[in-house]
Scaffold this active site. Structure first.
Site: not given
Ligand code: AMP
Length: 176
Positions: A61, A98
């Site tokens: 995205r 995550e």
């Molecule tokens: P992180 O590495 O945990 O900060 O996750 C960020 C990446 O995962 C980004 O590229 C987001 O597009 C996606 N992402 C993680 N959690 C979500 C969420 N709750 N909703 C939408 N996209 C998420």
């Protein structure tokens, strides 16, 4: 159009892609022209005089937002992709998501010491993806000016992973 209008266009999808995650679905926001214009303006405006040469977007995205920000700033666009997707020589960083473990890659010639780079994504959650993106850009000798995300999930503490290394801006904060 204001930030509360944008917030109202972000849809929570419970249990996607796995049961314990509430997914921030930005497709209603993207589908609304005025919201999309306002989002790009909010993402880009603070960097108008920052001499940005490249805007890097994170798959998937981040790819939707980063090219619009790049055009607004008169900069080029660079994709950071999941492993195995970029055709030319790449550098890779592994990170904790995550919901799982993943990696991120950049073309070795995508940015260099002459570049001033802005990193863009839709959401920062735990910060692992951002951390990998920062390391990839800096690893190629470029100057990382900052990172901007549309949505920060403050309760997951991603910002702490980046503190002192890069200035993170978020447009919409959730639970911070
Ligand atoms: P992180 O590495 O945990 O900060 O996750 C960020 C990446 O995962 C980004 O590229 C987001 O597009 C996606 N992402 C993680 N959690 C979500 C969420 N709750 N909703 C939408 N996209 C998420």
């Amino acid at each position: 159009m204001d930030l509360e209008n944008l917030r109202a266009l972000v849809r929570d999808v419970e249990g996607f892609p796995i049961p314990e995650v509430t997914f921030k679905d930005i497709t209603p926001l993207l589908a609304d022209l005025r919201a999309l214009e306002y989002t790009v303006e909010m993402l880009a405006t603070p960097y108008e005089n920052a001499g940005i040469t490249k805007v890097a977007g994170i798959e998937a995205r981040g790819f939707v937002l980063a090219p619009a920000v790049a055009l607004a700033l008169g900069a080029g666009f660079v994709p950071l992709r999941k492993p195995g997707k970029l055709p030319y020589q790449t550098r890779r960083e592994e990170y904790q998501l995550e919901y799982g473990v993943d990696g991120l890659e950049i073309h070795v010639d995508a940015v260099g010491p002459d570049d001033r780079v802005l990193l863009v994504d839709d959401v920062i959650a735990t910060g692992g993806t951002a951390r990998a993106g920062i390391d990839l850009i800096r690893g190629l000798g470029a100057d990382l000016v900052g990172m901007v995300v549309l949505i920060e999930l403050g309760f997951l503490g991603g910002r702490e992973k980046l503190d002192g290394e890069v200035v993170l801006r978020s447009i919409l904060m959730y639970g911070g």
